[in-house]
Design a protein around this motif. Structure first.
Motif, PDB file in Angstrom:
ATOM      1  N   ARG A  31      43.147  21.356  16.616  1.00  0.00           N
ATOM      2  CA  ARG A  31      44.430  22.045  16.774  1.00  0.00           C
ATOM      3  C   ARG A  31      45.000  21.709  18.152  1.00  0.00           C
ATOM      4  NH1 ARG A  31      46.116  26.346  13.142  1.00  0.00           N
ATOM      5  NH2 ARG A  31      44.737  26.107  11.360  1.00  0.00           N
ATOM      6  N   ASP A  32      46.316  21.702  18.243  1.00  0.00           N
ATOM      7  CA  ASP A  32      47.004  21.470  19.513  1.00  0.00           C
ATOM      8  C   ASP A  32      46.833  22.704  20.399  1.00  0.00           C
ATOM      9  OD1 ASP A  32      49.630  21.703  21.237  1.00  0.00           O
ATOM     10  OD2 ASP A  32      49.384  19.590  20.745  1.00  0.00           O
ATOM     11  N   ARG A  33      46.585  22.507  21.684  1.00  0.00           N
ATOM     12  CA  ARG A  33      46.377  23.633  22.600  1.00  0.00           C
ATOM     13  C   ARG A  33      47.674  24.379  22.896  1.00  0.00           C
ATOM     14  NH1 ARG A  33      41.773  21.598  26.845  1.00  0.00           N
ATOM     15  NH2 ARG A  33      40.348  20.900  25.220  1.00  0.00           N
ATOM     16  N   ASP A  34      48.783  23.652  23.046  1.00  0.00           N
ATOM     17  CA  ASP A  34      50.073  24.287  23.317  1.00  0.00           C
ATOM     18  C   ASP A  34      50.730  24.834  22.054  1.00  0.00           C
ATOM     19  OD1 ASP A  34      49.922  23.754  26.032  1.00  0.00           O
ATOM     20  OD2 ASP A  34      50.945  21.833  25.832  1.00  0.00           O
ATOM     21  N   TRP A  35      50.474  24.224  20.934  1.00  0.00           N
ATOM     22  CA  TRP A  35      51.072  24.590  19.643  1.00  0.00           C
ATOM     23  C   TRP A  35      49.931  24.768  18.638  1.00  0.00           C
ATOM     24  CZ3 TRP A  35      56.184  25.487  19.775  1.00  0.00           C
ATOM     25  CH2 TRP A  35      56.918  24.909  20.801  1.00  0.00           C
ATOM     26  N   GLN A  37      49.528  26.154  15.930  1.00  0.00           N
ATOM     27  CA  GLN A  37      49.829  26.077  14.502  1.00  0.00           C
ATOM     28  C   GLN A  37      49.871  24.632  14.003  1.00  0.00           C
ATOM     29  OE1 GLN A  37      51.822  26.959  17.091  1.00  0.00           O
ATOM     30  NE2 GLN A  37      53.767  27.714  16.336  1.00  0.00           N
ATOM     31  N   PHE A  38      49.677  23.666  14.921  1.00  0.00           N
ATOM     32  CA  PHE A  38      49.674  22.237  14.563  1.00  0.00           C
ATOM     33  C   PHE A  38      48.268  21.666  14.647  1.00  0.00           C
ATOM     34  CE2 PHE A  38      54.052  22.985  15.375  1.00  0.00           C
ATOM     35  CZ  PHE A  38      54.751  22.038  14.648  1.00  0.00           C
ATOM     36  N   VAL A  39      47.969  20.745  13.734  1.00  0.00           N
ATOM     37  CA  VAL A  39      46.671  20.089  13.671  1.00  0.00           C
ATOM     38  C   VAL A  39      46.893  18.566  13.731  1.00  0.00           C
ATOM     39  CG1 VAL A  39      46.646  20.114  11.126  1.00  0.00           C
ATOM     40  CG2 VAL A  39      44.495  19.974  12.382  1.00  0.00           C
ATOM     41  N   TRP A  40      46.003  17.861  14.444  1.00  0.00           N
ATOM     42  CA  TRP A  40      46.085  16.402  14.490  1.00  0.00           C
ATOM     43  C   TRP A  40      45.728  15.869  13.105  1.00  0.00           C
ATOM     44  CZ3 TRP A  40      48.480  13.161  17.457  1.00  0.00           C
ATOM     45  CH2 TRP A  40      48.257  11.792  17.290  1.00  0.00           C
ATOM     46  N   THR A  41      46.640  15.108  12.538  1.00  0.00           N
ATOM     47  CA  THR A  41      46.517  14.627  11.166  1.00  0.00           C
ATOM     48  C   THR A  41      46.459  13.107  11.159  1.00  0.00           C
ATOM     49  OG1 THR A  41      47.780  16.538  10.427  1.00  0.00           O
ATOM     50  CG2 THR A  41      47.619  14.680   8.896  1.00  0.00           C
ATOM     51  N   THR A  42      45.412  12.551  10.546  1.00  0.00           N
ATOM     52  CA  THR A  42      45.245  11.109  10.495  1.00  0.00           C
ATOM     53  C   THR A  42      45.395  10.637   9.052  1.00  0.00           C
ATOM     54  OG1 THR A  42      43.714  11.229  12.364  1.00  0.00           O
ATOM     55  CG2 THR A  42      43.721   9.188  11.085  1.00  0.00           C
ATOM     56  N   LEU A  43      46.272   9.645   8.875  1.00  0.00           N
ATOM     57  CA  LEU A  43      46.494   9.048   7.564  1.00  0.00           C
ATOM     58  C   LEU A  43      45.397   8.031   7.269  1.00  0.00           C
ATOM     59  CD1 LEU A  43      50.344   8.384   7.833  1.00  0.00           C
ATOM     60  CD2 LEU A  43      49.168  10.450   7.034  1.00  0.00           C
ATOM     61  N   ALA A  44      45.272   7.630   6.025  1.00  0.00           N
ATOM     62  CA  ALA A  44      44.236   6.675   5.610  1.00  0.00           C
ATOM     63  C   ALA A  44      44.305   5.373   6.398  1.00  0.00           C
ATOM     64  CB  ALA A  44      44.351   6.398   4.111  1.00  0.00           C
ATOM     65  N   GLU A  45      45.529   4.923   6.749  1.00  0.00           N
ATOM     66  CA  GLU A  45      45.657   3.660   7.492  1.00  0.00           C
ATOM     67  C   GLU A  45      45.384   3.804   8.984  1.00  0.00           C
ATOM     68  OE1 GLU A  45      49.783   5.363   6.777  1.00  0.00           O
ATOM     69  OE2 GLU A  45      48.083   4.915   5.505  1.00  0.00           O
ATOM     70  N   GLY A  46      45.046   5.031   9.439  1.00  0.00           N
ATOM     71  CA  GLY A  46      44.638   5.241  10.821  1.00  0.00           C
ATOM     72  C   GLY A  46      45.697   5.819  11.744  1.00  0.00           C
ATOM     73  N   HIS A  47      46.954   5.878  11.331  1.00  0.00           N
ATOM     74  CA  HIS A  47      47.999   6.469  12.167  1.00  0.00           C
ATOM     75  C   HIS A  47      47.867   7.987  12.147  1.00  0.00           C
ATOM     76  CE1 HIS A  47      49.986   2.609  12.481  1.00  0.00           C
ATOM     77  NE2 HIS A  47      49.853   2.480  11.167  1.00  0.00           N
ATOM     78  N   GLY A  48      48.229   8.618  13.282  1.00  0.00           N
ATOM     79  CA  GLY A  48      48.098  10.061  13.353  1.00  0.00           C
ATOM     80  C   GLY A  48      49.272  10.729  14.017  1.00  0.00           C
ATOM     81  N   GLY A  49      49.367  12.042  13.835  1.00  0.00           N
ATOM     82  CA  GLY A  49      50.411  12.840  14.449  1.00  0.00           C
ATOM     83  C   GLY A  49      50.141  14.318  14.230  1.00  0.00           C
ATOM     84  N   TRP A  50      50.920  15.146  14.919  1.00  0.00           N
ATOM     85  CA  TRP A  50      50.766  16.596  14.813  1.00  0.00           C
ATOM     86  C   TRP A  50      51.590  17.124  13.647  1.00  0.00           C
ATOM     87  CZ3 TRP A  50      46.915  18.485  17.428  1.00  0.00           C
ATOM     88  CH2 TRP A  50      46.519  17.889  18.619  1.00  0.00           C
ATOM     89  N   VAL A  51      50.943  17.875  12.765  1.00  0.00           N
ATOM     90  CA  VAL A  51      51.578  18.424  11.569  1.00  0.00           C
ATOM     91  C   VAL A  51      51.179  19.902  11.478  1.00  0.00           C
ATOM     92  CG1 VAL A  51      51.727  18.259   9.049  1.00  0.00           C
ATOM     93  CG2 VAL A  51      51.450  16.175  10.418  1.00  0.00           C
ATOM     94  N   PRO A  52      52.101  20.787  11.047  1.00  0.00           N
ATOM     95  CA  PRO A  52      51.721  22.193  10.881  1.00  0.00           C
ATOM     96  C   PRO A  52      50.533  22.336   9.933  1.00  0.00           C
ATOM     97  CG  PRO A  52      54.097  21.968  10.763  1.00  0.00           C
ATOM     98  CD  PRO A  52      53.525  20.580  10.750  1.00  0.00           C
TER      99      PRO A  52
END
Length: 117
Positions: A31-35, A37-52
């Motif tokens: 989970r993001d420390r500042d937010w 409600q967001f979790v680091w999300t990694t797609l099958a191809e390896g790219h990631g980002g913060w998603v609720p």
């Protein structure tokens, strides 16, 4: 639609945005420390980002997306007026006068009364 004045300039992170589709399998990390409600999300191809986190059927590890989501953020300058479309996890999907769209945090905005100027 609602409008808001940007009170603190916002810059998108220096990584490409990701898109998650409903039914897509992903891997959830921390989970993001500042937010939190967001979790680091990694797609099958390896790219990631913060998603609720509420958009997934799990809290950590393998999960399935329950809805579509785009992590694109909107660059905005202080005093700029943006049009707000919908809110999720203390962020607004917004557009600027140039037609650019993306997420901007609620804490960077001063909502303008719908009946106001």
């Amino acid at each position: 639609m609602r409008r808001a004045r940007v009170v603190v300039a916002h810059r998108a992170p220096d990584r490409p945005p990701i898109r998650v589709a409903r039914g897509q399998r992903v891997t959830l990390g921390d989970r993001d420390r500042d937010w939190p409600q967001f979790v680091w999300t990694t797609l099958a191809e390896g790219h990631g980002g913060w998603v609720p986190a509420a958009l997934f059927d799990g809290d950590h590890g393998p999960a399935t997306a329950l809805n579509d989501y785009d992590t694109r953020e909107l660059d905005a300058e202080a005093d700029e007026i943006v049009t707000l479309q919908y809110e999720l996890a203390d962020w607004w999907w917004a557009s600027n006068a140039r037609g650019d769209e993306g997420w901007i945090p609620t804490r960077a905005l001063d909502l303008i009364d719908e009946d106001g100027p």
